[in-house]
Motif scaffolding. Structure first.
Motif, mmCIF file in Angstrom:
data_model
loop_
_atom_site.group_PDB
_atom_site.id
_atom_site.type_symbol
_atom_site.label_atom_id
_atom_site.label_comp_id
_atom_site.label_asym_id
_atom_site.label_seq_id
_atom_site.Cartn_x
_atom_site.Cartn_y
_atom_site.Cartn_z
ATOM 1 N N ALA A 247 -35.262 53.218 77.619
ATOM 2 C CA ALA A 247 -33.880 53.688 77.541
ATOM 3 C C ALA A 247 -33.784 55.174 77.867
ATOM 4 C CB ALA A 247 -33.319 53.431 76.142
ATOM 5 N N ASP A 248 -34.750 55.953 77.394
ATOM 6 C CA ASP A 248 -34.704 57.393 77.653
ATOM 7 C C ASP A 248 -34.759 57.678 79.151
ATOM 8 O OD1 ASP A 248 -34.461 58.260 75.037
ATOM 9 O OD2 ASP A 248 -36.628 58.364 74.711
ATOM 10 N N THR A 249 -35.579 56.909 79.856
ATOM 11 C CA THR A 249 -35.674 57.092 81.309
ATOM 12 C C THR A 249 -34.353 56.727 81.973
ATOM 13 O OG1 THR A 249 -38.038 56.615 81.267
ATOM 14 C CG2 THR A 249 -36.914 56.388 83.379
ATOM 15 N N LEU A 250 -33.758 55.606 81.547
ATOM 16 C CA LEU A 250 -32.480 55.198 82.126
ATOM 17 C C LEU A 250 -31.422 56.270 81.881
ATOM 18 C CD1 LEU A 250 -30.631 53.091 83.496
ATOM 19 C CD2 LEU A 250 -30.234 52.098 81.255
ATOM 20 N N ARG A 251 -31.372 56.755 80.655
ATOM 21 C CA ARG A 251 -30.387 57.780 80.302
ATOM 22 C C ARG A 251 -30.599 59.042 81.139
ATOM 23 N NH1 ARG A 251 -28.616 57.488 74.319
ATOM 24 N NH2 ARG A 251 -28.365 59.712 74.658
ATOM 25 N N THR A 252 -31.862 59.475 81.223
ATOM 26 C CA THR A 252 -32.163 60.694 81.971
ATOM 27 C C THR A 252 -31.809 60.511 83.438
ATOM 28 O OG1 THR A 252 -33.992 61.097 80.455
ATOM 29 C CG2 THR A 252 -33.964 62.379 82.497
ATOM 30 N N TYR A 253 -32.196 59.367 83.983
ATOM 31 C CA TYR A 253 -31.922 59.126 85.394
ATOM 32 C C TYR A 253 -30.424 59.105 85.687
ATOM 33 C CZ TYR A 253 -31.401 57.097 89.926
ATOM 34 O OH TYR A 253 -30.993 56.895 91.219
ATOM 35 N N GLU A 254 -29.663 58.426 84.850
ATOM 36 C CA GLU A 254 -28.226 58.327 85.137
ATOM 37 C C GLU A 254 -27.533 59.689 85.059
ATOM 38 O OE1 GLU A 254 -25.789 55.161 84.382
ATOM 39 O OE2 GLU A 254 -27.365 53.641 84.522
ATOM 40 N N MET A 255 -28.112 60.586 84.286
ATOM 41 C CA MET A 255 -27.544 61.927 84.222
ATOM 42 C C MET A 255 -28.041 62.818 85.363
ATOM 43 S SD MET A 255 -25.409 61.984 81.734
ATOM 44 C CE MET A 255 -25.034 60.373 82.400
ATOM 45 N N PHE A 256 -29.223 62.472 85.872
ATOM 46 C CA PHE A 256 -29.847 63.304 86.917
ATOM 47 C C PHE A 256 -29.446 62.842 88.315
ATOM 48 C CE2 PHE A 256 -33.728 64.653 89.367
ATOM 49 C CZ PHE A 256 -33.553 66.021 89.195
ATOM 50 N N ILE A 257 -28.862 61.668 88.395
ATOM 51 C CA ILE A 257 -28.625 60.991 89.674
ATOM 52 C C ILE A 257 -27.783 61.818 90.659
ATOM 53 C CG2 ILE A 257 -26.565 59.741 88.856
ATOM 54 C CD1 ILE A 257 -27.625 57.260 90.399
ATOM 55 N N GLY A 258 -26.926 62.685 90.135
ATOM 56 C CA GLY A 258 -26.096 63.486 91.031
ATOM 57 C C GLY A 258 -24.917 64.056 90.274
ATOM 58 N N ALA A 259 -24.000 64.673 91.009
ATOM 59 C CA ALA A 259 -22.808 65.262 90.380
ATOM 60 C C ALA A 259 -22.062 64.164 89.623
ATOM 61 C CB ALA A 259 -21.922 65.888 91.426
ATOM 62 N N PHE A 260 -21.759 64.433 88.360
ATOM 63 C CA PHE A 260 -21.205 63.417 87.466
ATOM 64 C C PHE A 260 -19.906 62.800 87.982
ATOM 65 C CE2 PHE A 260 -18.760 62.267 83.567
ATOM 66 C CZ PHE A 260 -19.609 61.276 83.103
ATOM 67 N N ASP A 261 -19.061 63.597 88.604
ATOM 68 C CA ASP A 261 -17.752 63.069 89.006
ATOM 69 C C ASP A 261 -17.781 62.432 90.398
ATOM 70 O OD1 ASP A 261 -18.097 65.356 90.413
ATOM 71 O OD2 ASP A 261 -16.148 66.220 89.957
ATOM 72 N N GLN A 262 -18.980 62.331 90.985
ATOM 73 C CA GLN A 262 -19.044 61.734 92.307
ATOM 74 C C GLN A 262 -19.847 60.436 92.304
ATOM 75 O OE1 GLN A 262 -19.846 65.289 94.391
ATOM 76 N NE2 GLN A 262 -17.704 65.248 94.895
ATOM 77 N N ALA A 263 -19.537 59.573 93.257
ATOM 78 C CA ALA A 263 -20.283 58.317 93.367
ATOM 79 C C ALA A 263 -21.731 58.630 93.725
ATOM 80 C CB ALA A 263 -19.651 57.438 94.444
ATOM 81 N N ALA A 264 -22.646 57.796 93.245
ATOM 82 C CA ALA A 264 -24.058 58.037 93.542
ATOM 83 C C ALA A 264 -24.755 56.703 93.751
ATOM 84 C CB ALA A 264 -24.710 58.796 92.388
ATOM 85 N N ALA A 265 -25.688 56.682 94.701
ATOM 86 C CA ALA A 265 -26.427 55.443 94.995
ATOM 87 C C ALA A 265 -27.654 55.354 94.101
ATOM 88 C CB ALA A 265 -26.830 55.413 96.463
#
Length: 803
Positions: free
Chosen positions: A604-622
């Motif tokens: 879960a920690d990895t999922l949480r970290t990744y979803e926050m690191f994936i890109g600018a929060f207000d923009q779509a991300a692949a």
RNA sequence: GCUGGUGUGGCGGAAUAGGUAGACGCAAGGGACUUAAAAUCCCUCGGGGGCAACUCCGUGCCGGUUCAAGUCCGGCCACCAGCACCA
């Protein structure tokens, strides 16, 4: 030293401890400073959690956990928006009661959310389908009814041919049903409506007092669509009645050469005897009535219309007699259902006039091209001509003067209009809140008494809506047939139910006092917790849900039920998570990622970290599985810092500035949607620890406290395993000082004529002259000719300009 | 068509207020360790030129302001989202 990091052990261990210790229970001690963080509660669909869900939930979980560490009493609740069509459709298909379907889906969602380690206060869980909850949804409806804001009307509504329900305009996307994609046609039905239009002005004004992301506020304003203009009355030749129009360009009244009414305008029938081409008119109206609003819009490119022969009007300022046409580009639902046409200065009127050969008279000069060749709509530069007492004025001045003229001659007045339409509130469905109204032939619509609430949703045999558009409840005669509460005569219950938007329009109030069976929530609780400090949700809800809930809240404020005018002090929204191929995730595209798999394989920690690191929060991300691995690697590097952990109860000299900088950056980034750069800063910090080859207990403790909102399980484990005191979730948020953020030596870039030529090291508060001298020396070879200017930006750059 | 948003390496993306473009991560290449692989660690990593020190070009395109532009101004282009004749 601890073994290699095993999330299978660490994560369930801490989830249990947090539950046992009631770590995230909201305090009812109202003397503490509060913080109310809110995410949109999910619809518990049969598919289970989507990887899109954790993005906003993790973001505000970070904020909630950080605020708790800063000493706030935090409310971070979760619940279920569980009424709705997919559940009902599933129930119909599989012959399972929607109540059971909902229960199963909620259970699954809850387990999934629990496995992600969110700090929700589950004691405050709510469910919109719970009678203890919809009791108050019905109560608010009665309030609206008693205030005259709920009314029933016969009107053509958008009818979904597949869902067999009426839809609000807002629920129709590109002419098809937003939910199922089927064709939408017009059907006349008696519908409950809510007068949201009465709140248009208040809903616009309220936006000034809240902190919404700019584009959200803009969308709300555009949706409400306020425009200011004037109503003008045109005399109908030989008739008593006046034809009233709405215009935003009353300055162009002298150029009105004809008028257009909507095909549904009541005057057409009223004056049918005067209309000589009645057959032609009827044919046109017939055709228009078959079209939905959407088809009318689609066919808009080419204007159609019919002149009402025998009926004319008089332009009130020129005194000229002008023809009246009907055309479906004029809508009955906006303004007065009739317009004055000024073809010279309005694009649609110009198209229409060209097609039907109507006169085009210039009244605003300023175009290079004659208005008979091109429409001229510029309001900023034009000057009035051919307009009697307005000649020579600017458009703005002419508008003001014209309104004065209209009002003093009693032929018009200033007028504000809104695009916003009333909210269609009935659904011919089973799985929704029953509307607590009884219809009596003698007494009309009679509301239930408050004591009779909740009006329970009865058990039925079939959830299928009837083909004639009645709700399944209509077949339940023993439930439907009742005595009128007023006169005691035979009466019938309302069989339509409320839309899904109802329950979600006030749920944030219920979280403040979820078990109260006397009131929707206690005054005390509302006063303490409102407004919601931060509300995050999807961009798709920025017009519908956000506007509806603001409307209900403002109404409840006017009724003295809630203490604030606006429900949400701050609103942000997150971007969508797309599949690895950059397309929207969907079963048919085969690019769906299941969060359960990520939790199982990486934690879960990895999922949480990744979803926050994936890109600018207000923009779509692949989505990228390699990116997930990178985040797992980061957490392992944090784990392995234990191998180089040394004693030390204060930051080492060489890392002190870096520590303070990181605390500052992470603290502010967590509050400003910049989760990706906050994590990057922590990655950079541990890179420094490894470069140095050691990290002391003070530094490591600070890192754990900064990281715990993002990755709570691993950090809590490291905190305990290395003998730090107490629980990490209770630890204090690290402090920094601006002074200590600055390094003693800084790197200064040296430019010659704007090009980077060297860098120098200088003390942080070095003398300007000394630094410039040092810079000149460093870039001596590049300085040619005479120095004509020297620029020094302290701590950053020196630029030597020479020629 | 209108409104809003976006455009930066092979990829996701950084870059308060104009001040060292490419932080951080991914992928790739090379090396260490290993019988080998995985994992881990170290190095390289925008493009062109040069043995090298170095140098020229580079943030969608064209122009402008400035000592200095990814950032400001004017004019375009492309993509994404929302809206649909709103008088």
């Amino acid at each position: 030293m601890k073994e290699y990091y095993n999330h299978h052990e660490v994560e369930p261990k801490w989830q249990k401890i947090w539950d046992d210790e009631k770590a995230f229970a909201t305090s009812t001690d109202y003397s503490k400073p509060k913080y109310y963080a809110l995410v949109e509660f999910p619809y518990p669909s049969g598919q289970g959690l989507h990887v899109g869900h954790p993005r906003p939930y993790t973001a505000l979980d970070i904020v909630a956990r950080k605020r708790r560490m800063q000493g706030y009493n935090v409310l971070y609740p979760m619940g279920w928006d569980a009424f709705g069509l997919p559940t009902e459709n599933y129930a119909i298909k599989n012959h399972i009661h929607p109540k059971i379907v909902t229960k199963n889906n909620v259970e699954r969602f809850k387990n999934q959310l629990h496995s992600l380690g969110y700090s929700f206060d589950w004691d405050r869980e709510i469910n919109t389908t719970d009678p203890g909850y919809y009791h108050w949804t019905q109560w608010i409806f009665l309030k609206l009814f008693n205030a005259g804001l709920a009314y029933k009307t016969e009107m053509p509504i958008n009818w979904c041919t597949s869902c067999k329900v009426g839809l609000a305009n807002e629920e129709v996307v590109n002419g098809v049903c937003e939910r199922c994609g089927s064709e939408v046609v017009r059907k006349v039905k008696s519908q409950w409506m809510l007068k949201i239009t009465e709140y248009a002005e208040k809903l616009i004004e309220g936006l000034d007092s809240v902190d919404y992301v700019e584009r959200i506020a803009t969308q709300q304003r555009n949706w409400i669509g306020k425009s200011t203009g004037a109503e003008v009355q045109f005399a109908l030749t030989g008739k008593e009645d006046k034809l009233t129009v709405y215009t935003t360009r009353c300055d162009t009244l002298f150029g009105a050469t004809y008028m257009v009414m909507s095909p549904e305008h009541p005057y057409i029938d009223k004056y049918k005897d005067s209309i000589s081409n009645w057959d032609e008119v009827c044919a046109y109206r017939e055709e228009a009535s078959k079209k939905s609003d959407f088809e009318r819009a689609e066919l808009a490119k080419d204007k159609t219309g019919v002149e009402l022969k025998g009926l004319t009007a008089t332009n009130p300022v020129t005194g000229k007699e002008i023809p009246i046409w009907i055309s479906d580009y004029v809508l009955m639902s906006y303004g007065t259902g009739a317009i004055m046409a000024v073809p010279a200065h309005d694009e649609r009127d110009w198209d229409f006039a060209k097609k039907f050969n109507l006169p085009i008279i210039e009244v605003v000069a300023g175009s290079d091209v004659p208005v008979t060749e091109k429409v001229y709509t510029d309001v900023a530069t034009g000057t009035l001509v051919n307009s009697g007492f307005l000649n020579g004025l600017s458009v703005a001045d002419a508008k003001a003067k014209m309104i004065e003229y209209l009002e003093s001659n009693k032929i018009g007045c200033a007028k504000t209009n809104y695009k916003l339409r009333d909210w269609v509130f009935s659904r011919q469905r089973y799985w929704g809140e029953p509307i607590p109204i009884i219809h009596c032939d003698k007494c009309g619509y009679v509301p239930l008494k408050e004591e009779e609430l909740p009006l329970m949703l009865p058990e039925v045999e079939s959830y299928m809506p009837t083909d004639n558009g009645e709700s399944p409840l209509a077949a339940m005669t023993e439930w439907v047939n009742v005595k009128c509460p007023k006169c005691g005569g035979d009466a019938k219950r309302e069989t339509d139910t409320m839309p899904q938007w109802a329950g979600s329009s006030w749920y944030f109030l219920r979280y403040t006092d979820p078990k109260n069976d006397k009131e929707l929530a206690s005054k005390e609780a509302l006063k303490y917790w409102l407004p919601v400090d931060w509300y995050n949700g999807g961009m798709e809800h920025t017009t519908l849900h956000l506007l509806y809930s603001r409307f209900w809240h403002r109404f409840l404020y006017d009724q003295g039920v809630v203490p604030t005018k606006e429900p949400y002090a701050k609103r942000t929204s997150h971007g969508m998570i797309l599949g690895e191929n950059g397309e929207k995730m969907s079963k048919s595209r085969g690019n769906v990622v299941n969060p359960d798999d990520i939790v199982r394989d990486y934690g879960a920690d990895t999922l949480r970290t990744y979803e926050m690191f994936i890109g600018a929060f207000d923009q779509a991300a692949a989505w990228s599985e390699d990116g997930v691995k990178g985040c797992r690697r980061f957490l392992e590097r944090v784990w392995k810092l234990q191998e180089i952990l040394t004693d030390g109860d204060k930051y080492s000299d060489d890392l002190e500035a870096k520590m303070h900088q990181t605390i500052k950056k992470v603290s502010s980034d967590f509050e400003s949607l910049k989760y990706n750069t906050a994590i990057a800063a922590m990655m950079a910090l541990i890179n420094d620890f490894y470069k140095k080859g050691s990290v002391n207990r003070a530094e490591f403790g600070t890192l754990l406290r900064l990281l715990t909102p993002v990755a709570p399980h691993i950090t809590e484990e490291l905190w305990e395993a290395n003998g730090y005191e107490g629980r990490l979730y209770n630890a204090a948020w690290p402090e920094y000082s601006d002074e200590k953020c600055v390094e003693s030596t800084v790197t200064i870039a040296v430019q010659v004529n704007g090009k980077l030529r060297a860098t120098i090291q200088a003390p942080k508060d070095g003398e300007k002259d000394a630094i410039i001298a040092q810079a000149k020396e460093a870039a001596a070879e590049k300085i040619t000719g005479n120095i004509i200017k020297e620029i020094y930006v302290p701590g950053k750059i020196v630029n030597i300009v020479c020629k």
